[in-house]
Design a protein around this motif. Structure first.
Motif, PDB file in Angstrom:
ATOM      1  N   ASP A  55       0.883  -1.165   0.000  1.00  0.00           N
ATOM      2  CA  ASP A  55       0.000   0.000   0.000  1.00  0.00           C
ATOM      3  C   ASP A  55       0.920   1.213   0.000  1.00  0.00           C
ATOM      4  N   VAL A  56       0.951   1.958  -1.097  1.00  0.00           N
ATOM      5  CA  VAL A  56       1.937   3.030  -1.223  1.00  0.00           C
ATOM      6  C   VAL A  56       1.697   4.174  -0.256  1.00  0.00           C
ATOM      7  N   THR A  57       0.550   4.183   0.423  1.00  0.00           N
ATOM      8  CA  THR A  57       0.325   5.228   1.432  1.00  0.00           C
ATOM      9  C   THR A  57       1.011   4.899   2.753  1.00  0.00           C
ATOM     10  N   ASP A  58       1.597   3.716   2.872  1.00  0.00           N
ATOM     11  CA  ASP A  58       2.330   3.301   4.071  1.00  0.00           C
ATOM     12  C   ASP A  58       3.822   3.465   3.799  1.00  0.00           C
ATOM     13  N   SER A  59       4.415   4.560   4.260  1.00  0.00           N
ATOM     14  CA  SER A  59       5.796   4.880   3.912  1.00  0.00           C
ATOM     15  C   SER A  59       6.780   3.832   4.420  1.00  0.00           C
ATOM     16  N   THR A  60       6.519   3.269   5.585  1.00  0.00           N
ATOM     17  CA  THR A  60       7.410   2.227   6.114  1.00  0.00           C
ATOM     18  C   THR A  60       7.356   0.988   5.230  1.00  0.00           C
ATOM     19  N   GLN A  61       6.163   0.613   4.832  1.00  0.00           N
ATOM     20  CA  GLN A  61       6.004  -0.548   3.965  1.00  0.00           C
ATOM     21  C   GLN A  61       6.654  -0.312   2.606  1.00  0.00           C
ATOM     22  N   VAL A  62       6.569   0.908   2.098  1.00  0.00           N
ATOM     23  CA  VAL A  62       7.221   1.220   0.816  1.00  0.00           C
ATOM     24  C   VAL A  62       8.707   0.916   0.890  1.00  0.00           C
ATOM     25  N   ARG A  63       9.378   1.414   1.918  1.00  0.00           N
ATOM     26  CA  ARG A  63      10.825   1.165   2.051  1.00  0.00           C
ATOM     27  C   ARG A  63      11.126  -0.317   2.189  1.00  0.00           C
ATOM     28  N   GLN A  64      10.345  -1.012   2.991  1.00  0.00           N
ATOM     29  CA  GLN A  64      10.585  -2.431   3.206  1.00  0.00           C
ATOM     30  C   GLN A  64      10.412  -3.244   1.933  1.00  0.00           C
ATOM     31  N   VAL A  65       9.362  -2.969   1.182  1.00  0.00           N
ATOM     32  CA  VAL A  65       9.077  -3.748  -0.022  1.00  0.00           C
ATOM     33  C   VAL A  65      10.075  -3.425  -1.131  1.00  0.00           C
ATOM     34  N   VAL A  66      10.415  -2.148  -1.299  1.00  0.00           N
ATOM     35  CA  VAL A  66      11.414  -1.792  -2.313  1.00  0.00           C
ATOM     36  C   VAL A  66      12.759  -2.444  -1.972  1.00  0.00           C
ATOM     37  N   ASP A  67      13.175  -2.360  -0.734  1.00  0.00           N
ATOM     38  CA  ASP A  67      14.439  -2.986  -0.327  1.00  0.00           C
ATOM     39  C   ASP A  67      14.397  -4.489  -0.572  1.00  0.00           C
ATOM     40  N   ALA A  68      13.282  -5.137  -0.210  1.00  0.00           N
ATOM     41  CA  ALA A  68      13.165  -6.584  -0.381  1.00  0.00           C
ATOM     42  C   ALA A  68      13.227  -6.986  -1.852  1.00  0.00           C
ATOM     43  N   ALA A  69      12.627  -6.174  -2.715  1.00  0.00           N
ATOM     44  CA  ALA A  69      12.648  -6.491  -4.148  1.00  0.00           C
ATOM     45  C   ALA A  69      14.064  -6.418  -4.703  1.00  0.00           C
ATOM     46  N   PHE A  70      14.823  -5.394  -4.314  1.00  0.00           N
ATOM     47  CA  PHE A  70      16.197  -5.287  -4.798  1.00  0.00           C
ATOM     48  C   PHE A  70      17.059  -6.426  -4.244  1.00  0.00           C
ATOM     49  N   VAL A  71      16.835  -6.812  -3.000  1.00  0.00           N
ATOM     50  CA  VAL A  71      17.592  -7.937  -2.432  1.00  0.00           C
ATOM     51  C   VAL A  71      17.258  -9.227  -3.179  1.00  0.00           C
ATOM     52  N   ALA A  72      15.989  -9.449  -3.462  1.00  0.00           N
ATOM     53  CA  ALA A  72      15.566 -10.690  -4.098  1.00  0.00           C
ATOM     54  C   ALA A  72      15.990 -10.776  -5.563  1.00  0.00           C
ATOM     55  N   LEU A  73      15.954  -9.646  -6.259  1.00  0.00           N
ATOM     56  CA  LEU A  73      16.166  -9.671  -7.707  1.00  0.00           C
ATOM     57  C   LEU A  73      17.504  -9.088  -8.142  1.00  0.00           C
ATOM     58  N   GLY A  74      18.225  -8.460  -7.225  1.00  0.00           N
ATOM     59  CA  GLY A  74      19.490  -7.836  -7.611  1.00  0.00           C
ATOM     60  C   GLY A  74      19.216  -6.541  -8.343  1.00  0.00           C
ATOM     61  N   THR A  75      19.776  -6.390  -9.508  1.00  0.00           N
ATOM     62  CA  THR A  75      19.567  -5.182 -10.303  1.00  0.00           C
ATOM     63  C   THR A  75      18.114  -5.071 -10.752  1.00  0.00           C
ATOM     64  N   ILE A  76      17.531  -3.902 -10.531  1.00  0.00           N
ATOM     65  CA  ILE A  76      16.219  -3.574 -11.092  1.00  0.00           C
ATOM     66  C   ILE A  76      16.437  -2.424 -12.067  1.00  0.00           C
TER      67      ILE A  76
END
Length: 274
Positions: A55-76
């Protein structure tokens, strides 16, 4: 093959982008509030698709999910800010909650996705950001004032960011689709109607919308394809209008604004210090 991070992938352009990218062999980190909406694609494409609840209105969740995606996939390679919310109401009709939601989703939410992605894009020394806006990021229509506030705001922010991050090899393009049958119009939030606005432009637009008088001249699949083609081409325009209606409306707005600007030349210079 590129790897994409996309918000708002349950329907509309987000879903279409995800489908087309997976079909051509790209990897996608697809984020949305209800991950089960992508169960069919997850079953079909397996590890090509990474799904995150966001939910992009949750700033904490935004950081967590973006960080997790880069960790999981490497380069985006490409970050797409697509999640959006619209409220259809005149200036007095919308509630405080509706106003906050449209700003929190379209403006603050998009800002936070870009902020969360930026350290990763700088570390990998490049990438693309596509910010989904609309013709309403440069034009206005009655009953869409709060939607315009969010879209004009995010366009100003993105124009600034584009200049700031260019030295890092990061390009940002504002995508401005026109009226398109994506279902967004049906999902517009509304408010109790005030009779005082019935005989105003707001009332005229409300009646026209209810009568189905607004054409939807654009193909959503073609718009999604044009975004992919833009990235593949390597071109990095600051803005890209997609749709003949967008092209015409934005051009008319710019021409009118320029004429008004030029008409003010004498008074503008008259206040200069001697």
């Amino acid at each position: 093959m590129n790897t994409w991070f996309i918000t708002g992938t349950s329907t509309g352009f987000g879903r279409l982008l995800t489908e087309q990218l997976l079909d051509r062999g790209d990897r996608v980190a697809a984020t949305l509030r209800r991950p089960e909406s992508l169960d069919d694609l997850a079953q079909q494409y397996g590890d090509q698709l990474w799904v995150g609840r966001l939910d992009v209105t949750d700033s904490t969740q935004v950081r967590q999910v973006v960080d997790a995606a880069f960790v999981a996939l490497g380069t985006i390679d490409v970050v797409v800010n697509n999640a959006g919310y619209g409220v259809f109401a005149s200036v007095e009709e919308a509630s405080d909650e509706q106003i906050r939601r449209v700003i929190d989703t379209n403006l603050v939410g998009s800002i936070n996705v870009i902020r969360a992605a930026m350290p990763h894009l700088r570390a990998q020394k490049g990438g693309r950001i596509l910010q989904i806006s609309t013709a309403g990021g440069q034009t206005t229509y009655p009953n869409f004032g709060y939607y315009h506030a969010s879209k004009w705001g995010i366009e100003g922010f993105c124009q600034t960011v584009a200049a700031e991050v260019a030295p890092f090899g990061i390009a940002l393009t504002i995508i401005e689709p026109g009226a398109t049958p994506t279902g967004f119009g049906n999902s517009l939030d509304s408010a109790p109607i005030m009779p005082e606005y019935e005989d105003t432009p707001a009332g005229d637009v409300r009646r026209a919308l209810a009568a189905g008088a607004f054409p939807l001249p654009n193909d959503p699949a073609k718009i999604a394809g044009a975004m992919i083609d833009l990235v593949e081409s390597g071109a990095t325009p600051l803005r890209l209008q997609l749709g003949p209606d967008t092209y015409r409306d934005v051009r008319a707005s710019l021409v009118a604004r320029l004429a008004e600007h030029e008409a003010a030349e004498a008074v503008a210079f008259s206040v200069a210090s001697a």
